[in-house]
Design a protein around this motif. Sequence first.
Motif, PDB file in Angstrom:
ATOM      1  N   THR A 155       0.848  -1.187   0.000  1.00 32.61           N
ATOM      2  CA  THR A 155       0.000   0.000   0.000  1.00 32.61           C
ATOM      3  C   THR A 155       0.881   1.233   0.000  1.00 32.61           C
ATOM      4  O   THR A 155       2.086   1.155   0.261  1.00 32.61           O
ATOM      5  N   ALA A 156       0.256   2.367  -0.260  1.00 28.96           N
ATOM      6  CA  ALA A 156       0.969   3.635  -0.191  1.00 28.96           C
ATOM      7  C   ALA A 156       1.541   3.827   1.209  1.00 28.96           C
ATOM      8  O   ALA A 156       0.920   3.440   2.206  1.00 28.96           O
ATOM      9  N   LEU A 157       2.716   4.405   1.283  1.00 26.78           N
ATOM     10  CA  LEU A 157       3.427   4.589   2.548  1.00 26.78           C
ATOM     11  C   LEU A 157       2.540   5.231   3.612  1.00 26.78           C
ATOM     12  O   LEU A 157       2.571   4.837   4.772  1.00 26.78           O
ATOM     13  N   ARG A 158       1.711   6.180   3.229  1.00 30.11           N
ATOM     14  CA  ARG A 158       0.906   6.909   4.218  1.00 30.11           C
ATOM     15  C   ARG A 158      -0.406   6.218   4.589  1.00 30.11           C
ATOM     16  O   ARG A 158      -1.178   6.746   5.379  1.00 30.11           O
TER      17      ARG A 158
ATOM     18  N   GLU B  78      -0.277  -5.713   9.753  1.00 30.00           N
ATOM     19  CA  GLU B  78       0.439  -6.151  10.949  1.00 30.00           C
ATOM     20  C   GLU B  78      -0.454  -7.001  11.847  1.00 30.00           C
ATOM     21  O   GLU B  78       0.010  -7.995  12.415  1.00 30.00           O
ATOM     22  N   ARG B  79      -1.742  -6.653  11.979  1.00 27.32           N
ATOM     23  CA  ARG B  79      -2.664  -7.492  12.762  1.00 27.32           C
ATOM     24  C   ARG B  79      -2.790  -8.889  12.161  1.00 27.32           C
ATOM     25  O   ARG B  79      -3.049  -9.858  12.873  1.00 27.32           O
ATOM     26  N   LEU B  80      -2.628  -8.985  10.846  1.00 31.43           N
ATOM     27  CA  LEU B  80      -2.704 -10.278  10.161  1.00 31.43           C
ATOM     28  C   LEU B  80      -1.418 -11.094  10.327  1.00 31.43           C
ATOM     29  O   LEU B  80      -1.351 -12.230   9.859  1.00 31.43           O
ATOM     30  N   GLY B  81      -0.415 -10.532  10.973  1.00 31.40           N
ATOM     31  CA  GLY B  81       0.847 -11.235  11.160  1.00 31.40           C
ATOM     32  C   GLY B  81       1.840 -11.016  10.034  1.00 31.40           C
ATOM     33  O   GLY B  81       2.889 -11.666   9.989  1.00 31.40           O
ATOM     34  N   MET B  82       1.534 -10.095   9.125  1.00 30.28           N
ATOM     35  CA  MET B  82       2.436  -9.810   8.013  1.00 30.28           C
ATOM     36  C   MET B  82       3.597  -8.960   8.524  1.00 30.28           C
ATOM     37  O   MET B  82       3.460  -8.219   9.496  1.00 30.28           O
ATOM     38  N   HIS B  83       4.750  -9.090   7.838  1.00 29.09           N
ATOM     39  CA  HIS B  83       5.957  -8.398   8.266  1.00 29.09           C
ATOM     40  C   HIS B  83       6.418  -7.416   7.191  1.00 29.09           C
ATOM     41  O   HIS B  83       6.427  -7.765   6.007  1.00 29.09           O
ATOM     42  N   PRO B  84       6.822  -6.201   7.591  1.00 29.39           N
ATOM     43  CA  PRO B  84       7.327  -5.246   6.605  1.00 29.39           C
ATOM     44  C   PRO B  84       8.549  -5.805   5.887  1.00 29.39           C
ATOM     45  O   PRO B  84       9.412  -6.433   6.508  1.00 29.39           O
ATOM     46  N   ALA B  85       8.608  -5.573   4.580  1.00 31.56           N
ATOM     47  CA  ALA B  85       9.710  -6.105   3.771  1.00 31.56           C
ATOM     48  C   ALA B  85      10.273  -5.040   2.835  1.00 31.56           C
ATOM     49  O   ALA B  85      10.718  -5.343   1.739  1.00 31.56           O
ATOM     50  N   GLY B  86      10.205  -3.781   3.249  1.00 27.61           N
ATOM     51  CA  GLY B  86      10.814  -2.714   2.463  1.00 27.61           C
ATOM     52  C   GLY B  86       9.826  -1.849   1.721  1.00 27.61           C
ATOM     53  O   GLY B  86       8.607  -2.026   1.811  1.00 27.61           O
ATOM     54  N   GLN B  87      10.391  -0.899   0.999  1.00 25.97           N
ATOM     55  CA  GLN B  87       9.613   0.055   0.214  1.00 25.97           C
ATOM     56  C   GLN B  87       9.966  -0.079  -1.258  1.00 25.97           C
ATOM     57  O   GLN B  87      11.039  -0.576  -1.604  1.00 25.97           O
ATOM     58  N   PHE B  88       9.069   0.394  -2.112  1.00 24.85           N
ATOM     59  CA  PHE B  88       9.322   0.398  -3.551  1.00 24.85           C
ATOM     60  C   PHE B  88       8.495   1.500  -4.189  1.00 24.85           C
ATOM     61  O   PHE B  88       7.544   2.002  -3.591  1.00 24.85           O
TER      62      PHE B  88
ATOM     63  N   LEU C 110       5.857  -2.804   1.316  1.00 29.42           N
ATOM     64  CA  LEU C 110       5.562  -4.208   1.039  1.00 29.42           C
ATOM     65  C   LEU C 110       5.548  -4.968   2.353  1.00 29.42           C
ATOM     66  O   LEU C 110       6.428  -4.772   3.205  1.00 29.42           O
ATOM     67  N   TYR C 111       4.551  -5.824   2.520  1.00 25.60           N
ATOM     68  CA  TYR C 111       4.469  -6.737   3.669  1.00 25.60           C
ATOM     69  C   TYR C 111       4.389  -8.154   3.130  1.00 25.60           C
ATOM     70  O   TYR C 111       3.813  -8.385   2.068  1.00 25.60           O
ATOM     71  N   ARG C 112       4.957  -9.105   3.880  1.00 25.11           N
ATOM     72  CA  ARG C 112       4.967 -10.510   3.471  1.00 25.11           C
ATOM     73  C   ARG C 112       4.483 -11.395   4.613  1.00 25.11           C
ATOM     74  O   ARG C 112       4.672 -11.076   5.780  1.00 25.11           O
TER      75      ARG C 112
END
Length: 189
Positions: free
Chosen positions: A139-142, A151-161, A177-179
């Motif tokens: 999603t958009a950074l903001r 994050e509630r879903l347990g996804m982890h940040p994996a950088g920006q693009f 990006l979240y993974r």
Amino acid sequence: MPSSMTRLIESETPRLRLRQWRPADRAPFAALNADPQVMACFPAPLSRGESDALAERCEALIAARGWGFWAVESKATEAFIGFVGLHAPAADLPFAPCIEIGWRLEAAHWGQGLASEAAREALRIGFDELGFPEIVSFTALRNHRSRALMERLGMHPAGQFEHPQVAPETGLRTHVLYRLKAAAQPPQP
């Protein structure tokens, strides 16, 4: 229509139905896509024609694959409230090919845990029924609301693009990006 080889996946949660799209969904979907609050982290609200075309693409992809961005219906009211589901983006993304999870609900349904409930079910389908090893979201950074849900879903940040389909002048081109790997999927609440 699905081919004879495609099993159309639909599902239910305690409060929601994840189902194929219907013609009656077009008007409330257009209202959702025209809402400046809902579309605040997108380049622009959608016109009725753009919204209808998006619904038609979602419907066609589910018909072809059996899964996709499902229409979300409240079981209590039987009203369409948005979409949640899985998608294989065609955009030239730096982490493609991938399967993403995405959502868009009417603002009146925010803050009730409905997006989390539907997204958890979509993840379950993706991992348990479809066997995807990883699901991403971006999603958009903001877009702090969507990032909090990831994050509630347990996804982890994996950088920006820089999203190649978002114009720089929108101020929304930088995405996060979240993974989530199948093995790391948190237990269902």
